[in-house]
Design an enzyme around this catalytic site. Structure first.
Site, mmCIF file in Angstrom:
data_model
loop_
_atom_site.group_PDB
_atom_site.id
_atom_site.type_symbol
_atom_site.label_atom_id
_atom_site.label_comp_id
_atom_site.label_asym_id
_atom_site.label_seq_id
_atom_site.Cartn_x
_atom_site.Cartn_y
_atom_site.Cartn_z
ATOM 1 N N SER A 10 0.233 -1.217 -0.195
ATOM 2 C CA SER A 10 -0.306 -0.258 0.203
ATOM 3 C C SER A 10 0.569 1.345 0.056
ATOM 4 C CB SER A 10 -1.134 -0.069 0.925
ATOM 5 O OG SER A 10 -0.746 -0.827 2.683
ATOM 6 N N GLU A 12 1.015 5.597 0.805
ATOM 7 C CA GLU A 12 0.499 6.331 2.004
ATOM 8 C C GLU A 12 0.686 8.082 0.898
ATOM 9 O OE1 GLU A 12 0.478 6.262 5.759
ATOM 10 O OE2 GLU A 12 1.319 7.849 6.235
ATOM 11 N N THR A 43 -3.929 10.982 4.511
ATOM 12 C CA THR A 43 -3.712 10.896 5.599
ATOM 13 C C THR A 43 -4.723 12.062 5.832
ATOM 14 O OG1 THR A 43 -2.705 12.545 5.339
ATOM 15 C CG2 THR A 43 -0.904 10.026 6.623
ATOM 16 N N ASP A 104 -2.861 13.322 16.477
ATOM 17 C CA ASP A 104 -2.725 14.642 17.282
ATOM 18 C C ASP A 104 -2.569 15.950 17.538
ATOM 19 O OD1 ASP A 104 0.126 12.634 18.736
ATOM 20 O OD2 ASP A 104 0.591 12.693 16.425
ATOM 21 N N LYS A 163 -6.850 -2.221 21.321
ATOM 22 C CA LYS A 163 -7.313 -1.491 19.312
ATOM 23 C C LYS A 163 -7.612 -2.313 18.970
ATOM 24 C CE LYS A 163 -3.696 0.991 19.078
ATOM 25 N NZ LYS A 163 -3.107 2.405 18.280
ATOM 26 N N PHE A 214 12.167 12.747 10.638
ATOM 27 C CA PHE A 214 11.312 12.220 10.663
ATOM 28 C C PHE A 214 10.971 11.230 12.016
ATOM 29 C CE2 PHE A 214 10.800 12.545 6.478
ATOM 30 C CZ PHE A 214 9.539 13.422 6.016
ATOM 31 N N HIS A 264 3.839 -0.834 4.036
ATOM 32 C CA HIS A 264 3.039 0.145 3.515
ATOM 33 C C HIS A 264 4.296 1.061 3.617
ATOM 34 C CE1 HIS A 264 -0.763 2.948 3.514
ATOM 35 N NE2 HIS A 264 0.216 3.287 5.200
HETATM 36 C C1 LIG Z 1 0.498 4.447 10.149
HETATM 37 C C2 LIG Z 1 0.469 5.779 10.812
HETATM 38 C C3 LIG Z 1 -0.702 6.696 10.107
HETATM 39 C C4 LIG Z 1 -1.191 7.699 10.467
HETATM 40 N N1 LIG Z 1 -1.409 8.615 10.019
HETATM 41 C C5 LIG Z 1 -2.067 9.603 10.220
HETATM 42 C C6 LIG Z 1 -2.751 11.180 10.263
HETATM 43 O O1 LIG Z 1 -3.410 10.365 9.006
HETATM 44 N N2 LIG Z 1 -3.145 11.993 10.750
HETATM 45 C C7 LIG Z 1 -2.737 11.861 12.153
HETATM 46 O O2 LIG Z 1 -2.705 12.848 12.432
HETATM 47 N N3 LIG Z 1 -1.574 10.794 12.461
HETATM 48 C C8 LIG Z 1 -1.701 9.916 12.094
HETATM 49 N N4 LIG Z 1 -0.442 9.112 12.778
HETATM 50 C C9 LIG Z 1 0.226 9.489 13.952
HETATM 51 C C10 LIG Z 1 -0.905 9.026 14.569
HETATM 52 O O3 LIG Z 1 -2.074 9.978 14.622
HETATM 53 C C11 LIG Z 1 -0.046 9.639 16.211
HETATM 54 O O4 LIG Z 1 0.612 8.789 16.330
HETATM 55 C C12 LIG Z 1 -0.772 9.783 17.468
HETATM 56 O O5 LIG Z 1 0.172 10.138 18.594
HETATM 57 C C13 LIG Z 1 -0.994 8.550 18.093
HETATM 58 O O6 LIG Z 1 -2.361 7.579 17.287
HETATM 59 P P1 LIG Z 1 -2.881 5.895 17.511
HETATM 60 O O7 LIG Z 1 -4.170 5.907 16.528
HETATM 61 O O8 LIG Z 1 -1.339 5.709 17.368
HETATM 62 O O9 LIG Z 1 -3.511 6.862 18.975
HETATM 63 P P2 LIG Z 1 -3.226 5.488 19.798
HETATM 64 O O10 LIG Z 1 -3.348 3.993 20.179
HETATM 65 O O11 LIG Z 1 -4.525 6.079 20.840
HETATM 66 O O12 LIG Z 1 -2.237 5.944 21.254
HETATM 67 C C14 LIG Z 1 -2.479 7.416 21.756
HETATM 68 C C15 LIG Z 1 -1.462 7.192 23.012
HETATM 69 O O13 LIG Z 1 -2.043 6.376 23.830
HETATM 70 C C16 LIG Z 1 -1.634 5.101 24.458
HETATM 71 N N5 LIG Z 1 -2.554 5.351 24.795
HETATM 72 C C17 LIG Z 1 -4.205 4.737 24.121
HETATM 73 N N6 LIG Z 1 -5.224 4.253 24.951
HETATM 74 C C18 LIG Z 1 -4.539 4.640 26.241
HETATM 75 C C19 LIG Z 1 -5.693 4.659 27.588
HETATM 76 N N7 LIG Z 1 -7.248 3.987 26.722
HETATM 77 N N8 LIG Z 1 -5.444 5.092 28.478
HETATM 78 C C20 LIG Z 1 -4.334 5.510 28.432
HETATM 79 N N9 LIG Z 1 -3.201 5.505 27.438
HETATM 80 C C21 LIG Z 1 -3.127 5.588 25.793
HETATM 81 C C22 LIG Z 1 -1.007 5.059 23.799
HETATM 82 O O14 LIG Z 1 -0.069 4.256 24.220
HETATM 83 C C23 LIG Z 1 -0.105 6.088 22.541
HETATM 84 O O15 LIG Z 1 1.014 6.533 23.836
HETATM 85 C C24 LIG Z 1 -0.353 8.165 11.539
HETATM 86 C C25 LIG Z 1 0.207 6.682 12.511
HETATM 87 C C26 LIG Z 1 0.651 5.899 12.000
HETATM 88 C C27 LIG Z 1 1.895 5.101 12.161
#
Ligand SMILES: Cc1cc2nc3c(=O)[nH]c(=O)nc-3n(C[C@H](O)[C@H](O)[C@H](O)COP(=O)(O)OP(=O)(O)OC[C@H]3O[C@@H](n4cnc5c(N)ncnc54)[C@H](O)[C@@H]3O)c2cc1C
Length: 292
Positions: A10, A12, A43, A104, A163, A214, A264
């Site tokens: 894939s 991105e 994204t 974020d 998740k 990065f 990816h």
């Molecule tokens: C493949 C990929 C694509 C991405 N695409 C984008 C994008 O399109 N736009 C963008 O803005 N960002 C993107 N990101 C970055 C991502 O949004 C950030 O890394 C963000 O900080 C975490 O997102 P997440 O979905 O992993 O969060 P989560 O899985 O929610 O985790 C975030 C943090 O919170 C902690 N956590 C999770 N659940 C809990 C809980 N219940 N209680 C306490 N702590 C918890 C985790 O340990 C982690 O430290 C991408 C990252 C990746 C790997």
């Protein structure tokens, strides 16, 4: 490890930020689509913005590739109504796959109790499943070297598991240049009974400054020897590109030869680095590898 299912490839993209880069995107999509990826992903900014161009970029990809497109959807700072509207629009457009993320917010917003009705990606995955059943295939993010804000690798792993338990079908990893971190993460998942495919996220190396930036931004380890050599080559672009290609080709070969379920590619909206890597890996145009 052996590989039984077909590999998944894939690409991105991000929504272009200027009219010039928007004008260039169809050609980039066309070149990458010729490799017949399983899907493109697009994204999405965090904070619930409708104006970041994800939907428009998605339509551009559909128009110029005919390939499946997976929009990213970030939830932090957003409401159920707002996320619900995004999902309805995606479904209407025929979207079948979503990359579900927290996203974020600026540090000031994240440090206080984050606004909105979602705080973590597992809540978004649950919401999508509750509202749309199995209409979407859901990918989530995985962090072989730990998410930079996590309390520790153990806590981060437990949050990843949440998740998966909420209904994720697969995971795409953060970029990394250390294959051992990926294999350790995958082994840990297997021991914990997590069976979803975890596809490595691959960032081609095309610049010293960008690679350092990065890796710094997402907490990925850039091996010292790679960093030193990139620094030394930063004024010799062709040599830097060759070195970067060699490093990332070897990384991908190691991953695929040892059971990674696909790749990816973080394309940064450029076709050439991914095309070079694809060729260097000896991948065929249908995504069926000739060498793995
Ligand atoms: C493949 C990929 C694509 C991405 N695409 C984008 C994008 O399109 N736009 C963008 O803005 N960002 C993107 N990101 C970055 C991502 O949004 C950030 O890394 C963000 O900080 C975490 O997102 P997440 O979905 O992993 O969060 P989560 O899985 O929610 O985790 C975030 C943090 O919170 C902690 N956590 C999770 N659940 C809990 C809980 N219940 N209680 C306490 N702590 C918890 C985790 O340990 C982690 O430290 C991408 C990252 C990746 C790997």
């Amino acid at each position: 490890m052996s590989q039984s299912s077909p590999l998944s490839f894939s690409f991105e993209l991000f929504p272009p930020r200027t009219p010039e880069s928007m004008a260039k995107l169809p050609a980039v999509i066309g070149q990458l689509a010729a490799l017949r990826p399983d899907f493109f992903s697009v994204t999405h900014g965090a904070g619930g913005s409708d104006r970041d161009g994800t939907y428009e970029t998605l339509l551009t990809v559909v128009e110029h590739s005919g390939a499946e497109v997976a929009p990213h959807l970030t939830c932090v700072g957003s409401t159920r109504a707002h996320i619900g509207a995004h999902l309805a629009r995606f479904r209407e457009a025929g979207v079948k796959r979503i990359v579900a993320l927290r996203g974020d917010l600026p540090a000031t917003a994240m440090s206080s109790a984050a606004p909105g009705e979602f705080h973590y990606a597992n809540e978004l995955v649950s919401f999508i499943r509750e509202a749309h059943g199995d209409a979407f295939k859901i990918e989530v993010a995985a962090y072989p070297e730990m998410h930079p804000q996590a309390a520790g690798p153990g806590a981060d792993f437990e949050h990843f598991r949440r998740k998966v338990e909420a209904g994720a079908d697969g995971a795409l990893t953060q970029l990394f240049y250390n294959a051992d971190a990926y294999f350790h993460f995958v082994d840990r998942c297997k021991r914990a009974g997590i069976a979803i495919p975890i596809v490595p996220g691959i960032m081609p190396i095309t610049s010293f400054a960008n690679t350092v930036r990065f890796c710094g931004g997402c907490g990925a380890d850039l091996p010292r020897w790679v960093k030193l050599r990139l620094e030394e080559l930063q004024d010799d672009k062709p040599a830097l590109l060759d070195f970067g290609l060699d490093v990332v080709t070897r990384l991908c070969e190691t991953l695929l030869q040892n059971g990674a379920p696909g790749l990816h590619f973080y394309t940064i909206n450029q076709a050439e680095p991914t095309l070079r890597l694809w060729k260097s890996l000896g991948l065929s145009v249908r995504g069926t590898p000739t060498r793995f």
